[in-house]
Design a protein around this motif. Structure first.
Motif, PDB file in Angstrom:
ATOM      1  N   ALA A 103       0.825  -1.206   0.000  1.00 46.67           N
ATOM      2  CA  ALA A 103       0.000   0.000   0.000  1.00 46.67           C
ATOM      3  C   ALA A 103       0.861   1.259   0.000  1.00 46.67           C
ATOM      4  CB  ALA A 103      -0.934  -0.010   1.217  1.00 46.67           C
ATOM      5  N   ALA A 104       1.962   1.242   0.753  1.00 48.02           N
ATOM      6  CA  ALA A 104       2.845   2.415   0.806  1.00 48.02           C
ATOM      7  C   ALA A 104       3.506   2.659  -0.543  1.00 48.02           C
ATOM      8  CB  ALA A 104       3.897   2.220   1.895  1.00 48.02           C
ATOM      9  N   ILE A 105       3.968   1.587  -1.187  1.00 43.75           N
ATOM     10  CA  ILE A 105       4.617   1.739  -2.498  1.00 43.75           C
ATOM     11  C   ILE A 105       3.611   2.246  -3.529  1.00 43.75           C
ATOM     12  CG2 ILE A 105       5.699   0.458  -4.391  1.00 43.75           C
ATOM     13  CD1 ILE A 105       6.959  -1.350  -2.245  1.00 43.75           C
ATOM     14  N   MET A 106       2.394   1.730  -3.508  1.00 47.62           N
ATOM     15  CA  MET A 106       1.364   2.209  -4.437  1.00 47.62           C
ATOM     16  C   MET A 106       1.025   3.675  -4.177  1.00 47.62           C
ATOM     17  SD  MET A 106       0.550  -0.153  -6.609  1.00 47.62           S
ATOM     18  CE  MET A 106       2.303  -0.542  -6.595  1.00 47.62           C
ATOM     19  N   THR A 107       0.978   4.055  -2.885  1.00 46.14           N
ATOM     20  CA  THR A 107       0.707   5.465  -2.553  1.00 46.14           C
ATOM     21  C   THR A 107       1.802   6.372  -3.089  1.00 46.14           C
ATOM     22  OG1 THR A 107      -0.469   4.795  -0.548  1.00 46.14           O
ATOM     23  CG2 THR A 107       0.295   7.059  -0.660  1.00 46.14           C
ATOM     24  N   LEU A 108       3.063   5.968  -2.904  1.00 43.42           N
ATOM     25  CA  LEU A 108       4.170   6.783  -3.415  1.00 43.42           C
ATOM     26  C   LEU A 108       4.160   6.826  -4.943  1.00 43.42           C
ATOM     27  CD1 LEU A 108       7.040   5.639  -1.011  1.00 43.42           C
ATOM     28  CD2 LEU A 108       5.728   7.775  -0.946  1.00 43.42           C
ATOM     29  N   ALA A 109       3.768   5.710  -5.572  1.00 38.36           N
ATOM     30  CA  ALA A 109       3.689   5.689  -7.036  1.00 38.36           C
ATOM     31  C   ALA A 109       2.643   6.678  -7.541  1.00 38.36           C
ATOM     32  CB  ALA A 109       3.362   4.268  -7.517  1.00 38.36           C
ATOM     33  N   VAL A 110       1.510   6.754  -6.848  1.00 39.04           N
ATOM     34  CA  VAL A 110       0.473   7.712  -7.245  1.00 39.04           C
ATOM     35  C   VAL A 110       0.943   9.143  -6.975  1.00 39.04           C
ATOM     36  CG1 VAL A 110      -1.868   8.500  -6.776  1.00 39.04           C
ATOM     37  CG2 VAL A 110      -1.392   6.061  -6.923  1.00 39.04           C
ATOM     38  N   PHE A 111       1.596   9.367  -5.835  1.00 36.65           N
ATOM     39  CA  PHE A 111       2.094  10.705  -5.523  1.00 36.65           C
ATOM     40  C   PHE A 111       3.155  11.164  -6.525  1.00 36.65           C
ATOM     41  CE2 PHE A 111       1.063  10.731  -0.692  1.00 36.65           C
ATOM     42  CZ  PHE A 111      -0.258  10.961  -1.005  1.00 36.65           C
ATOM     43  N   SER A 112       3.829  10.216  -7.181  1.00 36.92           N
ATOM     44  CA  SER A 112       4.869  10.589  -8.145  1.00 36.92           C
ATOM     45  C   SER A 112       4.302  11.357  -9.322  1.00 36.92           C
ATOM     46  CB  SER A 112       5.606   9.333  -8.630  1.00 36.92           C
ATOM     47  OG  SER A 112       4.736   8.510  -9.410  1.00 36.92           O
ATOM     48  N   PHE A 113       2.976  11.287  -9.534  1.00 32.64           N
ATOM     49  CA  PHE A 113       2.348  12.053 -10.616  1.00 32.64           C
ATOM     50  C   PHE A 113       2.444  13.555 -10.355  1.00 32.64           C
ATOM     51  CE2 PHE A 113      -1.338  13.914 -12.805  1.00 32.64           C
ATOM     52  CZ  PHE A 113      -1.095  13.448 -14.094  1.00 32.64           C
ATOM     53  N   LEU A 114       2.643  13.944  -9.088  1.00 35.22           N
ATOM     54  CA  LEU A 114       2.795  15.362  -8.782  1.00 35.22           C
ATOM     55  C   LEU A 114       4.034  15.940  -9.458  1.00 35.22           C
ATOM     56  CD1 LEU A 114       1.891  15.270  -4.978  1.00 35.22           C
ATOM     57  CD2 LEU A 114       0.461  16.082  -6.860  1.00 35.22           C
ATOM     58  N   TYR A 115       5.040  15.082  -9.726  1.00 33.88           N
ATOM     59  CA  TYR A 115       6.230  15.527 -10.446  1.00 33.88           C
ATOM     60  C   TYR A 115       5.974  15.544 -11.937  1.00 33.88           C
ATOM     61  CZ  TYR A 115      10.913  15.338 -12.468  1.00 33.88           C
ATOM     62  OH  TYR A 115      12.019  15.574 -13.247  1.00 33.88           O
ATOM     63  N   LYS A 116       5.594  14.402 -12.493  1.00 33.47           N
ATOM     64  CA  LYS A 116       5.172  14.284 -13.879  1.00 33.47           C
ATOM     65  C   LYS A 116       4.692  12.847 -14.102  1.00 33.47           C
ATOM     66  CE  LYS A 116       9.579  13.001 -15.991  1.00 33.47           C
ATOM     67  NZ  LYS A 116      10.582  13.343 -17.029  1.00 33.47           N
ATOM     68  N   GLU A 117       4.021  12.611 -15.222  1.00 36.92           N
ATOM     69  CA  GLU A 117       3.565  11.256 -15.513  1.00 36.92           C
ATOM     70  C   GLU A 117       4.763  10.350 -15.744  1.00 36.92           C
ATOM     71  OE1 GLU A 117       0.654  11.057 -18.513  1.00 36.92           O
ATOM     72  OE2 GLU A 117       0.483   8.875 -18.484  1.00 36.92           O
ATOM     73  N   ASN A 118       4.726   9.156 -15.156  1.00 39.78           N
ATOM     74  CA  ASN A 118       5.879   8.263 -15.219  1.00 39.78           C
ATOM     75  C   ASN A 118       5.396   6.823 -15.173  1.00 39.78           C
ATOM     76  OD1 ASN A 118       5.956   7.327 -12.223  1.00 39.78           O
ATOM     77  ND2 ASN A 118       5.701   9.570 -12.159  1.00 39.78           N
ATOM     78  N   PRO A 119       6.263   5.850 -15.453  1.00 39.33           N
ATOM     79  CA  PRO A 119       5.855   4.434 -15.458  1.00 39.33           C
ATOM     80  C   PRO A 119       5.320   3.945 -14.126  1.00 39.33           C
ATOM     81  CG  PRO A 119       7.934   4.698 -16.594  1.00 39.33           C
ATOM     82  CD  PRO A 119       7.642   6.017 -15.948  1.00 39.33           C
ATOM     83  N   PHE A 120       5.835   4.483 -13.011  1.00 41.37           N
ATOM     84  CA  PHE A 120       5.352   4.032 -11.694  1.00 41.37           C
ATOM     85  C   PHE A 120       3.885   4.433 -11.493  1.00 41.37           C
ATOM     86  CE2 PHE A 120       9.950   4.740 -11.205  1.00 41.37           C
ATOM     87  CZ  PHE A 120      10.331   3.461 -10.836  1.00 41.37           C
ATOM     88  N   TYR A 121       3.565   5.653 -11.886  1.00 38.60           N
ATOM     89  CA  TYR A 121       2.169   6.094 -11.756  1.00 38.60           C
ATOM     90  C   TYR A 121       1.252   5.282 -12.668  1.00 38.60           C
ATOM     91  CZ  TYR A 121      -2.021   8.821 -12.450  1.00 38.60           C
ATOM     92  OH  TYR A 121      -3.329   9.209 -12.580  1.00 38.60           O
ATOM     93  N   ARG A 122       1.690   5.040 -13.920  1.00 37.19           N
ATOM     94  CA  ARG A 122       0.849   4.277 -14.848  1.00 37.19           C
ATOM     95  C   ARG A 122       0.643   2.850 -14.349  1.00 37.19           C
ATOM     96  NH1 ARG A 122       3.699   7.227 -18.880  1.00 37.19           N
ATOM     97  NH2 ARG A 122       5.172   5.511 -19.156  1.00 37.19           N
ATOM     98  N   ALA A 123       1.685   2.261 -13.755  1.00 38.71           N
ATOM     99  CA  ALA A 123       1.543   0.900 -13.210  1.00 38.71           C
ATOM    100  C   ALA A 123       0.524   0.876 -12.078  1.00 38.71           C
ATOM    101  CB  ALA A 123       2.895   0.389 -12.723  1.00 38.71           C
ATOM    102  N   ALA A 124       0.608   1.879 -11.179  1.00 39.28           N
ATOM    103  CA  ALA A 124      -0.353   1.943 -10.076  1.00 39.28           C
ATOM    104  C   ALA A 124      -1.766   2.186 -10.591  1.00 39.28           C
ATOM    105  CB  ALA A 124       0.052   3.049  -9.094  1.00 39.28           C
ATOM    106  N   GLU A 125      -1.892   3.038 -11.608  1.00 40.01           N
ATOM    107  CA  GLU A 125      -3.208   3.328 -12.188  1.00 40.01           C
ATOM    108  C   GLU A 125      -3.826   2.080 -12.813  1.00 40.01           C
ATOM    109  OE1 GLU A 125      -3.120   5.827 -15.632  1.00 40.01           O
ATOM    110  OE2 GLU A 125      -4.996   6.807 -15.072  1.00 40.01           O
TER     111      GLU A 125
END
Length: 209
Positions: free
Chosen positions: A12-34
């Protein structure tokens, strides 16, 4: 620091950080979490529908020879899948029309009661309203706000004379309503953000209690 030992907390923590990474810009971690969120949500919805809706409401009664008319409802519902067969895809209009008609009929009465009748009741000022001066004051504010706002949206007459200042007061009430709605939305989002921070700093890292 007291790190969590539960592997699901780490997920859950890793997924939360992956979603928060969208605040910087769209990236593979955010797309994976999405994509993971969409997939898990669909899987949960399908499982929930099967075990909580189809099995107890359709398969079990029909399997025991009861409520056989549900077979017709199941056939109509199955017409949704004709959307994937181009030659008979028009059949999907039948369940959609039934769903929209049923939904509109069900929501019409509730919308009238909640949006019109309740508003009219709250606008009516009687002698009993002023038994408490605070209730009377708010009733007068509601009455003035409703009348002025309706006047602002009355376009059949030119805004001049007494209609002009009343319309301006209506604009103020409309802007106050929009501002309150926007503030409520921002507060709700900030509350969700604080909840995730408490999870990261408390449940995951153990920095706060």
């Amino acid at each position: 620091m007291n790190l969590a030992t539960d592997p699901w907390v780490w997920v859950a923590a890793i997924m939360t950080l992956a979603v928060f990474s969208f605040l910087y810009k769209e990236n593979p971690f955010y797309r994976a979490a999405e994509h993971l969120f969409v997939g898990v949500s669909n899987g949960y919805f399908i499982t929930f529908t099967w075990h909580r809706v189809l099995v107890p409401s359709l398969i079990d009664p029909v399997g025991h020879g009861q409520k056989l008319w549900l077979i017709l409802a199941a056939i109509v519902g199955a017409l949704y899948f004709t959307r994937f067969i181009p030659k008979i895809s028009w059949l999907v209009r039948i369940p959609i029309a039934i769903f929209l008609g049923y939904g509109s009929g069900m929501s019409l009465l509730r919308s009238v009661e909640a949006g019109i009748i309740a508003q009219v009741k709250a606008t009516i000022v009687t002698r009993a309203t002023f038994a408490n001066w605070q209730a009377g004051l708010w009733a007068l504010i509601i009455l003035v706000g409703v009348v002025c706002t309706i006047t602002y949206f009355f376009f059949s007459a030119e805004r001049k004379g007494v209609l002009k200042p009343i319309s301006y007061v209506g604009i103020i009430f409309v802007m106050v309503g929009f501002g309150a709605s926007f503030g409520y939305t921002v507060m709700a989002r900030i509350s969700l953000f604080i909840g995730r921070l408490q999870f990261l700093l408390g449940d995951w890292l153990g920095l706060i209690r």
